[in-house]
Design a protein around this motif. Structure first.
Motif, PDB file in Angstrom:
ATOM      1  N   UNK A  76      43.733  14.887 -66.614  1.00 51.49           N
ATOM      2  CA  UNK A  76      42.387  14.373 -66.886  1.00 51.49           C
ATOM      3  C   UNK A  76      41.698  14.049 -65.570  1.00 51.49           C
ATOM      4  N   UNK A  77      40.379  14.030 -65.630  1.00 50.93           N
ATOM      5  CA  UNK A  77      39.592  13.643 -64.450  1.00 50.93           C
ATOM      6  C   UNK A  77      38.316  12.967 -64.921  1.00 50.93           C
ATOM      7  N   UNK A  78      37.894  11.988 -64.150  1.00 52.41           N
ATOM      8  CA  UNK A  78      36.643  11.289 -64.399  1.00 52.41           C
ATOM      9  C   UNK A  78      36.012  11.031 -63.039  1.00 52.41           C
ATOM     10  N   UNK A  79      34.792  11.476 -62.862  1.00 51.62           N
ATOM     11  CA  UNK A  79      34.117  11.109 -61.625  1.00 51.62           C
ATOM     12  C   UNK A  79      32.615  10.977 -61.837  1.00 51.62           C
ATOM     13  N   UNK A  80      32.031  10.151 -60.958  1.00 50.68           N
ATOM     14  CA  UNK A  80      30.646   9.762 -61.108  1.00 50.68           C
ATOM     15  C   UNK A  80      29.967   9.815 -59.741  1.00 50.68           C
ATOM     16  N   UNK A  81      28.708  10.168 -59.762  1.00 52.48           N
ATOM     17  CA  UNK A  81      27.928  10.148 -58.531  1.00 52.48           C
ATOM     18  C   UNK A  81      26.891   9.025 -58.626  1.00 52.48           C
ATOM     19  N   UNK A  82      26.552   8.491 -57.462  1.00 54.68           N
ATOM     20  CA  UNK A  82      25.565   7.408 -57.406  1.00 54.68           C
ATOM     21  C   UNK A  82      24.870   7.452 -56.048  1.00 54.68           C
ATOM     22  N   UNK A  97      25.111  12.314 -52.356  1.00 55.08           N
ATOM     23  CA  UNK A  97      25.528  11.440 -53.443  1.00 55.08           C
ATOM     24  C   UNK A  97      26.857  10.816 -53.055  1.00 55.08           C
ATOM     25  N   UNK A  98      27.010   9.526 -53.301  1.00 59.55           N
ATOM     26  CA  UNK A  98      28.338   8.930 -53.228  1.00 59.55           C
ATOM     27  C   UNK A  98      29.082   9.358 -54.485  1.00 59.55           C
ATOM     28  N   UNK A  99      30.398   9.504 -54.373  1.00 56.25           N
ATOM     29  CA  UNK A  99      31.208   9.905 -55.522  1.00 56.25           C
ATOM     30  C   UNK A  99      32.437   9.014 -55.619  1.00 56.25           C
ATOM     31  N   UNK A 100      32.714   8.578 -56.815  1.00 56.46           N
ATOM     32  CA  UNK A 100      33.930   7.836 -57.135  1.00 56.46           C
ATOM     33  C   UNK A 100      34.601   8.568 -58.286  1.00 56.46           C
ATOM     34  N   UNK A 101      35.925   8.591 -58.259  1.00 60.88           N
ATOM     35  CA  UNK A 101      36.607   9.273 -59.340  1.00 60.88           C
ATOM     36  C   UNK A 101      38.043   8.835 -59.498  1.00 60.88           C
ATOM     37  N   UNK A 102      38.574   9.195 -60.641  1.00 61.33           N
ATOM     38  CA  UNK A 102      39.993   9.011 -60.906  1.00 61.33           C
ATOM     39  C   UNK A 102      40.500  10.277 -61.568  1.00 61.33           C
ATOM     40  N   UNK A 103      41.672  10.714 -61.122  1.00 65.03           N
ATOM     41  CA  UNK A 103      42.293  11.903 -61.698  1.00 65.03           C
ATOM     42  C   UNK A 103      43.724  11.570 -62.098  1.00 65.03           C
ATOM     43  N   UNK A 104      44.144  12.209 -63.182  1.00 61.38           N
ATOM     44  CA  UNK A 104      45.527  12.066 -63.619  1.00 61.38           C
ATOM     45  C   UNK A 104      46.236  13.395 -63.398  1.00 61.38           C
ATOM     46  N   UNK A 105      47.342  13.331 -62.663  1.00 59.13           N
ATOM     47  CA  UNK A 105      48.134  14.527 -62.400  1.00 59.13           C
ATOM     48  C   UNK A 105      49.016  14.842 -63.600  1.00 59.13           C
ATOM     49  N   UNK A 106      49.624  16.003 -63.584  1.00 61.58           N
ATOM     50  CA  UNK A 106      50.454  16.430 -64.707  1.00 61.58           C
ATOM     51  C   UNK A 106      51.654  15.522 -64.934  1.00 61.58           C
ATOM     52  N   UNK A 107      52.114  14.845 -63.893  1.00 67.94           N
ATOM     53  CA  UNK A 107      53.258  13.932 -64.047  1.00 67.94           C
ATOM     54  C   UNK A 107      52.849  12.574 -64.612  1.00 67.94           C
TER      55      UNK A 107
END
Length: 151
Positions: A76-82, A97-107
């Motif tokens: 999964x991935x979630x990211x946002x620009x501001x 744009x500034x970007x913040x995000x979180x990603x989930x790896x397969x593990x």
């Protein structure tokens, strides 16, 4: 009092900035939701996507293949620009744009990412598109178990 031409120019500028902000939202939404049509809709035909200092992709076909590879390695991935900063000059523009995000790896592990997108835009057939996007990552760290919220 501004003339009708001046008002029309100002309105075009405001609409253009809103359209470019929407490009950034659609880029994130398309990437995070794995919606290739939405993701590709933001790019000009010959766009350049520079994802790191030594890795870039040119054209929608290469960009589609690159995002497909990213999707293979992420659950999964979630990211946002501001903090949009957009400059326009006729039918071209640039933005940050500034970007913040979180990603989930397969593990199952998660990573938090902070950075910036440096963009160029072009208006084609009265539609704004990204002609180049360079991703700069300033911080990348694992998200600790204690920071996660259980469903």
């Amino acid at each position: 009092m501004p003339s009708l031409i001046e008002i029309a120019q100002r309105l075009d500028r405001v609409e253009s900035i809103l359209a470019i902000q929407r490009l950034s939202a659609d880029y994130c939404r398309g990437a995070d939701r794995r919606d290739l049509d939405v993701f590709l809709s933001v790019w000009s035909p010959a766009a350049v996507w520079k994802v790191s200092e030594d890795l870039e992709f040119t054209g929608r076909e290469q960009i589609a293949a690159a995002i497909g590879e990213q999707w293979r390695f992420l659950s999964r991935a979630f990211h946002w620009t501001s903090n949009a900063a957009i400059d326009l000059s006729g039918e071209i523009g640039s933005g940050r744009f500034d970007v913040d995000g979180e990603v989930q790896l397969l593990d199952g592990s998660w990573f938090a990412i902070a950075g910036e997108y440096l963009d160029s835009y072009v208006r084609v057939d009265d539609k704004w598109l990204i002609s180049s996007r360079t991703a700069l990552i300033y911080s990348q760290r694992p998200v600790l178990e204690a920071e996660r919220i259980s469903p």
